[in-house]
Design an enzyme around this catalytic site. Structure first.
Site, short mmCIF file in Angstrom:
data_model
loop_
_atom_site.label_atom_id
_atom_site.label_comp_id
_atom_site.label_asym_id
_atom_site.label_seq_id
_atom_site.Cartn_x
_atom_site.Cartn_y
_atom_site.Cartn_z
CG ASP A 200 3.64 1.29 -0.50
OD1 ASP A 200 4.57 0.36 -0.70
OD2 ASP A 200 2.52 1.11 -0.57
NE ARG B 200 7.63 -6.81 0.24
CZ ARG B 200 7.87 -5.57 -0.21
NH1 ARG B 200 8.93 -5.06 -0.36
NH2 ARG B 200 6.70 -4.86 -0.10
NE ARG C 94 -3.38 -1.94 0.87
CZ ARG C 94 -3.11 -1.74 -0.61
NH1 ARG C 94 -4.10 -1.17 -1.30
NH2 ARG C 94 -2.23 -1.98 -1.12
CG ASN D 30 11.32 1.96 -0.80
OD1 ASN D 30 10.79 2.79 -0.94
ND2 ASN D 30 11.58 1.37 0.30
CD GLU E 90 1.10 -7.76 7.33
OE1 GLU E 90 1.66 -7.06 7.64
OE2 GLU E 90 0.12 -8.35 8.26
CG ASN E 91 7.06 -5.73 4.17
OD1 ASN E 91 7.01 -4.64 4.80
ND2 ASN E 91 6.14 -6.01 3.07
#
Ligand code: FPP
Length: 268
Positions: free
Chosen positions: A48, A99, A223, A50, A95-96
């Site tokens: 995570d 984007r 998380r 980036n 979920e990405n």
């Protein structure tokens, strides 16, 4: 607010001049300490930060994704040094897909490039690394699926190390898909409901991967974000504020040492 590139480069240069010799000593000490204790067999990584790292450098998100992709290769080498046999990387969540299209397109290009690089990387056959992808692969562009098939086929019989990418992956989707497959077997009479146990569920997940002993998440978030919910129940968690593209060998060593200091009783 992001600082101009030149200032950042100068600051990095100064930091290195001062801290490199100190870091070298620290690394040697950490390596000795870690080698004296048992290491995790399997690690999960939530890569995570980036985009935040790219923005810090005044660049577009995919600048961070590119460095993030290259970091994976470095990380593989580090795992090998400590004989960590399983590595699961959370590369793209279900979920990405929400984007911006432009970013998704760039990530997909990088993924294709990443798998093509792995397919020709001598490390894969020399070290016996099996590469797999878990997730709803059908949602990926055909070109990416083809590159995945190639590297999975090439490495299928390798059995020293397992490298798994979670892509178009959602842990709950994984469990839902497993439930559907199990329900279908029950309906067709191939499986008795009373015979369903943890092993049955595990066997119907996307792939049989070892439960990670340690999960590392970079970038300061604390998380799991739908990463391996079934397999992570006894994983030790390590959170670091470092962004994934900036994650260094010393950060890896610190994560291993933190793991070794945990008292893993697992209910005993
Ligand atoms: C998380 O940082 C990163 C991603 C969602 C994409 C990562 C994908 C790659 C690096 C491609 C790797 C592929 C292979 C095959 C090696 P973020 O974008 O959520 O950053 P942020 O937390 O700063 O927003």
């Amino acid at each position: 607010m992001s600082l101009p590139r030149q200032i950042l480069d100068t600051l990095e240069h100064v930091r290195r001049r001062v801290s490199d010799p100190v870091e070298k000593i620290l690394i040697e000490r950490l390596e000795r300490e870690i080698h004296a204790h048992s290491c995790p067999r399997s690690i999960g990584i939530i890569m995570d930060g980036n985009r935040r790292w790219a923005s810090l450098h005044g660049e577009k998100p995919w600048f961070g994704h590119r460095f993030g992709k290259d970091k994976v290769r470095e990380f593989l080498e580090w795992c090998k040094r400590f004989k960590i046999q399983g590595l699961v990387l959370y590369a793209f969540s279900a979920e990405n897909f929400s984007r911006p299209r432009s970013e998704i397109n760039e990530i997909m290009k990088l993924m294709k490039q990443g798998f093509d690089e792995l397919a020709t990387d001598p490390l894969i056959s020399r070290e016996g690394i099996r590469v797999r992808v878990i997730g709803r692969k059908k949602l990926l562009p055909e070109k990416v699926q083809q590159s995945i098939r190639t590297v999975e086929d090439i490495s299928r019989d390798n059995d020293a190390y397992d490298l798994t990418f979670a892509i178009a992956y959602g842990g709950r989707d994984d469990i839902v898909d497993a439930c559907r497959a199990i329900a279908a077997k029950v309906r067709s009479g191939k499986l008795e409901p009373s015979a369903i146990d943890e092993e049955t569920v595990s066997n119907h997940l996307y792939a049989a991967i070892d439960d990670p002993d340690l999960i590392i998440r970079t970038s300061g978030e604390q998380r799991l974000s739908n990463f391996l919910p079934w397999q992570s129940v006894y994983s030790e968690l390590h959170f670091t504020s470092t962004f994934w593209p900036a994650f260094r060998y010393i950060d890896f060593l610190r994560a291993l040492r933190a793991y070794q200091r945990r008292d893993r009783r697992i209910g005993r």
